[in-house]
Design a protein around this motif. Structure first.
Motif, mmCIF file in Angstrom:
data_model
loop_
_atom_site.group_PDB
_atom_site.id
_atom_site.type_symbol
_atom_site.label_atom_id
_atom_site.label_comp_id
_atom_site.label_asym_id
_atom_site.label_seq_id
_atom_site.Cartn_x
_atom_site.Cartn_y
_atom_site.Cartn_z
ATOM 1 N N LEU A 1 6.763 7.450 -10.804
ATOM 2 C CA LEU A 1 6.367 6.058 -10.998
ATOM 3 C C LEU A 1 5.887 5.527 -9.662
ATOM 4 O O LEU A 1 6.649 5.499 -8.690
ATOM 5 C CB LEU A 1 7.556 5.236 -11.502
ATOM 6 N N ALA A 2 4.630 5.137 -9.605
ATOM 7 C CA ALA A 2 4.045 4.628 -8.365
ATOM 8 C C ALA A 2 3.623 3.181 -8.577
ATOM 9 O O ALA A 2 2.917 2.871 -9.536
ATOM 10 C CB ALA A 2 2.851 5.473 -7.947
ATOM 11 N N LEU A 3 4.082 2.299 -7.704
ATOM 12 C CA LEU A 3 3.760 0.885 -7.789
ATOM 13 C C LEU A 3 2.615 0.542 -6.850
ATOM 14 O O LEU A 3 2.550 1.049 -5.728
ATOM 15 C CB LEU A 3 4.987 0.042 -7.447
ATOM 16 N N LYS A 4 1.754 -0.351 -7.310
ATOM 17 C CA LYS A 4 0.619 -0.794 -6.498
ATOM 18 C C LYS A 4 1.077 -1.983 -5.652
ATOM 19 O O LYS A 4 1.353 -3.064 -6.181
ATOM 20 C CB LYS A 4 -0.559 -1.187 -7.388
ATOM 21 N N LEU A 5 1.169 -1.759 -4.343
ATOM 22 C CA LEU A 5 1.645 -2.780 -3.413
ATOM 23 C C LEU A 5 0.753 -2.820 -2.183
ATOM 24 O O LEU A 5 0.001 -1.882 -1.920
ATOM 25 C CB LEU A 5 3.085 -2.470 -2.987
ATOM 26 N N ALA A 6 0.882 -3.882 -1.427
ATOM 27 C CA ALA A 6 0.129 -4.006 -0.180
ATOM 28 C C ALA A 6 1.001 -4.694 0.864
ATOM 29 O O ALA A 6 2.049 -5.276 0.541
ATOM 30 C CB ALA A 6 -1.153 -4.808 -0.413
ATOM 31 N N GLY A 7 0.580 -4.607 2.095
ATOM 32 C CA GLY A 7 1.221 -5.339 3.176
ATOM 33 C C GLY A 7 2.688 -5.020 3.375
ATOM 34 O O GLY A 7 3.105 -3.855 3.330
ATOM 35 N N ALA A 8 3.472 -6.068 3.575
ATOM 36 C CA ALA A 8 4.895 -5.916 3.891
ATOM 37 C C ALA A 8 5.671 -5.260 2.749
ATOM 38 O O ALA A 8 6.590 -4.472 3.006
ATOM 39 C CB ALA A 8 5.507 -7.270 4.240
ATOM 40 N N ASP A 9 5.316 -5.577 1.503
ATOM 41 C CA ASP A 9 6.020 -4.961 0.370
ATOM 42 C C ASP A 9 5.775 -3.453 0.336
ATOM 43 O O ASP A 9 6.698 -2.675 0.101
ATOM 44 C CB ASP A 9 5.586 -5.589 -0.952
ATOM 45 N N GLN A 10 4.550 -3.050 0.588
ATOM 46 C CA GLN A 10 4.237 -1.620 0.612
ATOM 47 C C GLN A 10 5.008 -0.928 1.739
ATOM 48 O O GLN A 10 5.606 0.127 1.539
ATOM 49 C CB GLN A 10 2.737 -1.399 0.781
ATOM 50 N N ALA A 11 5.023 -1.537 2.901
ATOM 51 C CA ALA A 11 5.747 -0.960 4.042
ATOM 52 C C ALA A 11 7.242 -0.875 3.756
ATOM 53 O O ALA A 11 7.892 0.120 4.102
ATOM 54 C CB ALA A 11 5.486 -1.783 5.301
#
Length: 116
Positions: free
Chosen positions: A47-57
């Motif tokens: 399961l891979a979630l699409k995130l960016a920025g601080a949430d991704q890090a």
């Protein structure tokens, strides 16, 4: 460990009963959408979630989290992060992460439709 996309879909749906998600089969896996925008890839990779920025890090900082890569000869995703297996078993934590992905999707601009 290979994952079953249908099992991942059931785990994701159980974790976020309050979130209206739609699921579409894509290339042997399943894509999950919130508000018509992609939020997760469910495949044999996990399961891979699409995130960016601080949430991704933050997600990438968890043990066993990694950028999505469907195969060794495939490119590494810049926006999808495979959640650790431990997180799949923790409905409350998974709920938080799926909500973050849905919030990020809601903020993303709509894709422009190309004219034929």
């Amino acid at each position: 460990m290979a994952h079953d996309p249908k099992t991942l879909q059931a785990a994701m749906a159980a974790a976020v009963p309050d979130l209206e998600l739609t699921y579409k089969p894509m290339f042997g896996g399943i894509l999950a959408y919130a508000g018509g925008k992609p939020v997760a890839s469910l495949s044999d990779v996990g399961l891979a979630l699409k995130l960016a920025g601080a949430d991704q890090a933050a997600l990438l900082s968890l043990p066993d989290a990694k950028p999505l890569q469907y195969g060794p000869d495939q490119p590494v995703s810049k926006s999808y992060v495979v959640v650790p297996d431990d997180l799949l078993a923790d409905a409350a934590a998974l709920r938080d992460w799926v909500h973050k992905a849905a919030q990020a999707a809601a903020k993303a601009p709509a894709k422009k439709v190309k004219k034929a």
